[in-house]
Motif scaffolding. Structure first.
Motif, PDB file in Angstrom:
ATOM      1  N   HIS A   1       4.082  53.334 -93.341  1.00  0.00           N
ATOM      2  CA  HIS A   1       4.657  53.552 -93.931  1.00  0.00           C
ATOM      3  C   HIS A   1       4.071  52.903 -94.970  1.00  0.00           C
ATOM      4  O   HIS A   1       3.061  51.940 -95.782  1.00  0.00           O
ATOM      5  CB  HIS A   1       5.948  52.307 -93.731  1.00  0.00           C
ATOM      6  CG  HIS A   1       6.599  52.801 -92.803  1.00  0.00           C
ATOM      7  ND1 HIS A   1       7.801  53.490 -93.119  1.00  0.00           N
ATOM      8  CD2 HIS A   1       6.518  52.522 -91.070  1.00  0.00           C
ATOM      9  CE1 HIS A   1       8.238  53.831 -92.000  1.00  0.00           C
ATOM     10  NE2 HIS A   1       8.035  53.085 -90.895  1.00  0.00           N
ATOM     11  N   THR A   2       5.119  53.431 -96.426  1.00  0.00           N
ATOM     12  CA  THR A   2       4.383  52.552 -97.835  1.00  0.00           C
ATOM     13  C   THR A   2       4.544  51.096 -97.885  1.00  0.00           C
ATOM     14  O   THR A   2       5.436  50.759 -98.015  1.00  0.00           O
ATOM     15  CB  THR A   2       5.683  53.157 -98.927  1.00  0.00           C
ATOM     16  OG1 THR A   2       4.831  54.693 -98.841  1.00  0.00           O
ATOM     17  CG2 THR A   2       4.293  53.155-100.462  1.00  0.00           C
TER      18      THR A   2
ATOM     19  N   ARG B   1       7.892  59.321 -89.293  1.00  0.00           N
ATOM     20  CA  ARG B   1       8.295  57.168 -88.514  1.00  0.00           C
ATOM     21  C   ARG B   1       8.434  57.478 -87.361  1.00  0.00           C
ATOM     22  O   ARG B   1       7.936  56.046 -87.104  1.00  0.00           O
ATOM     23  CB  ARG B   1       9.806  57.694 -89.513  1.00  0.00           C
ATOM     24  CG  ARG B   1      10.579  56.207 -89.277  1.00  0.00           C
ATOM     25  CD  ARG B   1      11.580  56.643 -90.028  1.00  0.00           C
ATOM     26  NE  ARG B   1      13.366  57.225 -89.184  1.00  0.00           N
ATOM     27  CZ  ARG B   1      13.958  56.728 -89.118  1.00  0.00           C
ATOM     28  NH1 ARG B   1      14.544  56.322 -90.786  1.00  0.00           N
ATOM     29  NH2 ARG B   1      14.637  57.753 -88.735  1.00  0.00           N
TER      30      ARG B   1
ATOM     31  N   TYR C   1      10.148  63.402 -91.965  1.00  0.00           N
ATOM     32  CA  TYR C   1      10.163  61.879 -92.111  1.00  0.00           C
ATOM     33  C   TYR C   1       9.745  61.886 -91.184  1.00  0.00           C
ATOM     34  O   TYR C   1       9.364  60.713 -90.553  1.00  0.00           O
ATOM     35  CB  TYR C   1      11.058  62.135 -93.071  1.00  0.00           C
ATOM     36  CG  TYR C   1      11.072  61.193 -93.396  1.00  0.00           C
ATOM     37  CD1 TYR C   1       9.683  60.230 -93.862  1.00  0.00           C
ATOM     38  CD2 TYR C   1      12.885  60.353 -93.023  1.00  0.00           C
ATOM     39  CE1 TYR C   1      11.285  58.548 -94.276  1.00  0.00           C
ATOM     40  CE2 TYR C   1      13.052  58.862 -93.146  1.00  0.00           C
ATOM     41  CZ  TYR C   1      12.047  57.814 -93.482  1.00  0.00           C
ATOM     42  OH  TYR C   1      12.744  56.576 -93.963  1.00  0.00           O
TER      43      TYR C   1
ATOM     44  N   GLU D   1       6.440  57.655 -96.387  1.00  0.00           N
ATOM     45  CA  GLU D   1       7.807  58.639 -97.646  1.00  0.00           C
ATOM     46  C   GLU D   1       7.327  59.432 -98.219  1.00  0.00           C
ATOM     47  O   GLU D   1       8.235  59.542 -99.295  1.00  0.00           O
ATOM     48  CB  GLU D   1       8.296  56.790 -98.170  1.00  0.00           C
ATOM     49  CG  GLU D   1       8.743  55.725 -97.339  1.00  0.00           C
ATOM     50  CD  GLU D   1       7.699  54.666 -96.075  1.00  0.00           C
ATOM     51  OE1 GLU D   1       9.037  54.618 -95.698  1.00  0.00           O
ATOM     52  OE2 GLU D   1       7.142  54.586 -96.183  1.00  0.00           O
ATOM     53  N   GLN D   2       6.341  59.661 -98.274  1.00  0.00           N
ATOM     54  CA  GLN D   2       5.734  60.744 -98.714  1.00  0.00           C
ATOM     55  C   GLN D   2       6.872  61.945 -98.716  1.00  0.00           C
ATOM     56  O   GLN D   2       7.012  62.593 -99.707  1.00  0.00           O
ATOM     57  CB  GLN D   2       4.227  61.474 -98.973  1.00  0.00           C
ATOM     58  CG  GLN D   2       3.835  61.622 -97.818  1.00  0.00           C
ATOM     59  CD  GLN D   2       4.468  62.856 -96.811  1.00  0.00           C
ATOM     60  OE1 GLN D   2       4.231  63.865 -98.176  1.00  0.00           O
ATOM     61  NE2 GLN D   2       3.865  63.646 -95.920  1.00  0.00           N
ATOM     62  N   TRP D   3       7.079  62.010 -97.640  1.00  0.00           N
ATOM     63  CA  TRP D   3       8.273  62.819 -96.803  1.00  0.00           C
ATOM     64  C   TRP D   3       9.708  62.935 -98.153  1.00  0.00           C
ATOM     65  O   TRP D   3      10.033  63.651 -98.583  1.00  0.00           O
ATOM     66  CB  TRP D   3       8.481  63.306 -95.725  1.00  0.00           C
ATOM     67  CG  TRP D   3       7.380  63.666 -94.794  1.00  0.00           C
ATOM     68  CD1 TRP D   3       6.888  62.853 -94.134  1.00  0.00           C
ATOM     69  CD2 TRP D   3       7.036  64.857 -94.808  1.00  0.00           C
ATOM     70  NE1 TRP D   3       5.936  63.569 -93.245  1.00  0.00           N
ATOM     71  CE2 TRP D   3       6.294  65.146 -93.618  1.00  0.00           C
ATOM     72  CE3 TRP D   3       7.815  65.897 -95.298  1.00  0.00           C
ATOM     73  CZ2 TRP D   3       4.886  65.889 -93.444  1.00  0.00           C
ATOM     74  CZ3 TRP D   3       6.837  67.461 -94.968  1.00  0.00           C
ATOM     75  CH2 TRP D   3       5.490  67.283 -93.632  1.00  0.00           C
ATOM     76  N   LEU D   4       9.805  61.562 -98.569  1.00  0.00           N
ATOM     77  CA  LEU D   4      11.117  61.646 -98.980  1.00  0.00           C
ATOM     78  C   LEU D   4      10.452  61.934-100.515  1.00  0.00           C
ATOM     79  O   LEU D   4      11.889  62.084-101.477  1.00  0.00           O
ATOM     80  CB  LEU D   4      11.789  59.924 -99.038  1.00  0.00           C
ATOM     81  CG  LEU D   4      12.060  59.143 -97.744  1.00  0.00           C
ATOM     82  CD1 LEU D   4      12.304  58.059 -97.470  1.00  0.00           C
ATOM     83  CD2 LEU D   4      12.525  61.077 -96.731  1.00  0.00           C
TER      84      LEU D   4
END
Length: 204
Positions: A100-101, A199, A195, A156-159
């Motif tokens: 995760h970021t 995750r 995502y 979170e790159q997917w978001l």
């Protein structure tokens, strides 16, 4: 010969392959990512999407960077598995881990986005005949952030890509690029799937 149609079809084919490799966290995505910008760059230039066109040069550089980072971490993982000491102090699982970021990086990423959006918007309004400078600059700025996050395997790159994809669908429909718009609609759905998958892997 309709070059715009040919470029769209080629871009769709490469885009689907790229997204599948990204979903699988396969290092070969960076190889496809070096070819795809050439196709998209020509298409966007012909369509007056100048920020998106110039973004393709960044994609090439980011692709080289991402490939080197993933390759270096893969070698560290192999070193750890073979019993050799990892010079960075990372074990094999940690070297390739999807994560995760970190919250501490969010302000810096937001600052990069705002600065890139503003700079690109000013360039487009002052030096080009772009009819969509705000949206073109916005999706390009977000893509810069998302590509760096991908190089670090951040979930979170997917978001971020999801936001880019949704806005891009409307933008490309407006620019009469229906096939490319359809590709980005599919990207939107697969971004959600990616995502969820990443995750789950980050938790594992």
């Amino acid at each position: 010969m309709d070059w715009k149609l040919i470029l769209q079809i080629a871009g769709v084919a490469l885009g689907l392959l790229y997204l599948w490799l990204e979903y699988r966290a396969d290092i070969r995505l960076w190889i496809v990512g070096l070819i795809m910008p050439l196709i998209h760059g020509a298409l966007y230039y012909k369509s007056g999407l100048y920020a998106d066109c110039s973004m393709q040069a960044y994609y090439v550089l980011a692709g080289l960077y991402g490939w080197l980072v993933w390759r270096r971490r893969g070698r560290k993982a192999e070193a750890g598995q073979s019993g050799r000491e990892d010079t960075a102090g990372l074990g094999p699982a940690e070297a390739l881990r999807i994560a995760h970021t970190p919250l501490r990086t969010v302000p810096a990423l937001a600052t990069v986005y705002v600065a890139a959006h503003a700079a690109l918007y000013l360039l487009l309004t002052r030096f080009t005949d772009s009819t969509v400078p705000f949206w073109d600059a916005g999706t390009t700025a977000l893509s810069i952030v998302a590509m760096w996050m991908l190089s670090r395997k951040l979930v979170e790159q997917w978001l971020v890509w999801l936001v880019v994809d949704l806005v891009t669908v409307g933008l490309y429909l407006y620019k009469d690029l229906p096939y490319t718009a359809g590709l980005y609609a599919l990207y939107s759905a697969l971004a959600l799937a990616g995502y969820i998958r990443w995750r789950r892997q980050a938790r594992a």
